[in-house]
Design an enzyme around this catalytic site. Sequence first.
Site, PDB file in Angstrom:
ATOM      1  N   GLY A 276       0.794  -1.226   0.000  1.00  0.00           N
ATOM      2  CA  GLY A 276       0.000   0.000   0.000  1.00  0.00           C
ATOM      3  C   GLY A 276       0.818   1.263   0.000  1.00  0.00           C
ATOM      4  O   GLY A 276       0.285   2.354   0.217  1.00  0.00           O
ATOM      5  N   PRO A 319       4.903  -4.597  -1.982  1.00  0.00           N
ATOM      6  CA  PRO A 319       4.708  -3.447  -2.876  1.00  0.00           C
ATOM      7  C   PRO A 319       4.211  -3.890  -4.245  1.00  0.00           C
ATOM      8  O   PRO A 319       4.698  -4.868  -4.807  1.00  0.00           O
ATOM      9  CB  PRO A 319       6.113  -2.848  -2.972  1.00  0.00           C
ATOM     10  CG  PRO A 319       7.021  -4.026  -2.770  1.00  0.00           C
ATOM     11  CD  PRO A 319       6.308  -4.929  -1.798  1.00  0.00           C
ATOM     12  N   ARG A 321       1.862  -1.236  -6.428  1.00  0.00           N
ATOM     13  CA  ARG A 321       1.774   0.101  -7.028  1.00  0.00           C
ATOM     14  C   ARG A 321       3.137   0.813  -7.019  1.00  0.00           C
ATOM     15  O   ARG A 321       3.515   1.461  -7.995  1.00  0.00           O
ATOM     16  CB  ARG A 321       0.764   0.919  -6.221  1.00  0.00           C
ATOM     17  CG  ARG A 321       0.537   2.327  -6.737  1.00  0.00           C
ATOM     18  CD  ARG A 321      -0.116   3.198  -5.680  1.00  0.00           C
ATOM     19  NE  ARG A 321      -1.222   2.546  -5.027  1.00  0.00           N
ATOM     20  CZ  ARG A 321      -2.495   2.662  -5.391  1.00  0.00           C
ATOM     21  NH1 ARG A 321      -2.804   3.399  -6.433  1.00  0.00           N
ATOM     22  NH2 ARG A 321      -3.441   2.046  -4.720  1.00  0.00           N
ATOM     23  N   CYS A 397     -19.871   7.066 -22.817  1.00  0.00           N
ATOM     24  CA  CYS A 397     -21.141   7.763 -22.602  1.00  0.00           C
ATOM     25  C   CYS A 397     -21.430   7.917 -21.113  1.00  0.00           C
ATOM     26  O   CYS A 397     -22.418   7.376 -20.584  1.00  0.00           O
ATOM     27  CB  CYS A 397     -22.274   7.018 -23.309  1.00  0.00           C
ATOM     28  SG  CYS A 397     -22.137   7.095 -25.101  1.00  0.00           S
TER      29      CYS A 397
END
Length: 469
Positions: A276, A319, A321, A397
Amino acid sequence: MRAHEAGALHGEIGGRGPAWLRTPVDVNALVPQLWPRNVARGPGGALTVAGLDVRDLAAEYGTPAYVLDEGDLRERCREFRAAFPDADVYYAGKAFLCRAVVRMIAEEGLFLDVCTGGELATALSAGMEPARIGFHGNNKSVAELTRALDAGVGRIIVDSFTEIDRLSALARERGVRPKVLVRVTVGVEAHTHEFIATAHEDQKFGFSLAGGAAAAAAFKILDEDVLELRGLHSHIGSQIFDAGGFEVSARRVLALQSQIRDARGVQLPELDLGGGFGIAYTTQDDPASPHDLAKRLRKIVDGECAAENLAVPHLSIEPGRAIVGPAVFTLYEVGTVKSVPLGTGGDAADGRAYVSVDGGMSDNIRTALYDASYSATLANRTSAARPMLARVVGKHCESGDIVVKDEFLPADVQPGDLVAVPGTGAYCRSMASNYNHVPRPPVVAVREGRARLIVRRETEDDLLALDVG
């Protein structure tokens, strides 16, 4: 954003006229902490990555495309290994996983966390050593657990009493004794988005510490003696910059270790503090280096073990990210540019430009899902035009189809230009969808002046192949 918080963009900064006329913004600058380390601007102003011009990448692979700076990713792996020489560094595959990345992290000496059968299949097909794989997940099926046991996965992080019973039955049938960790919900309020905070009591992961379930799970495993309990696991959330949460988590988990020792005479040899660790998406983010993280976490663990009179357990971190996030940027082509007034006077010059690109929430859902912030830059050239307040939006959309909420781009940005968004390596391709039947982009790895396709672009034929009606 490169220079200012979003809130400052809409006000006046002295003088008269719209804010963008008086805000000192260099729209051509690349803030180093936001970009892969081998990204620069070439002589003509276009971005280059590891020496390759993004215009050439766009011509060969199309847009949108995720561009992975392989040298950057490998260097981040090495930095974590160097910072945690006595710990096991597990790459959290949920951030982004493909066979090429599995091989990269294995070659750099990392372990791998998976959390589904599909991630496990990817890891095994890429040749990852099963003993170096950890298996997460709050609802692992019998089939998934069976495959993990048959493959010889190194450890399984158990998440419920049902899973303990399920895994124990499978282990008895096979005559094996798998290594497990108990995931503990420590009740820490992580300073992050509600959907990615995972240690507060009212959520789906782990065994509650406060309610006694975590201790009961550990005692059950020890007493039944079918599974090998190696230690405890805690993960407090994602995109975290404050080490205080890890300190509280470590204190509470190690207190449980002490309780288990006193009750059963067993000192568990391992502790996993999860991952994190935050990265820089904008100039407002200030992530710690792996060295600083290691120093803080080791100090926390050593201090709490001394207080509990425990031997220091073998540490693991996860780890994901922090390794892949900064190593990737997404390359888009601009389709339309539309000016919208923000004030009551209806003056479009004092408004926002909506820069529509050929991707959007199907390749980056994080802005819509987590209210995440990103940066962007004009990628195919530099510009001497004035800065304008822009919002980079997609082609889907949905009014919430926003890639970058607020950014300064040059006022002469036009259809056909390329825009690059950094920090998109984690949870963008892995959470991508086919919303509006848009095929998912490719992943292109670049290293030392060479590019290779590691995940190809989906095609309309791929979409229709699954439609058997």
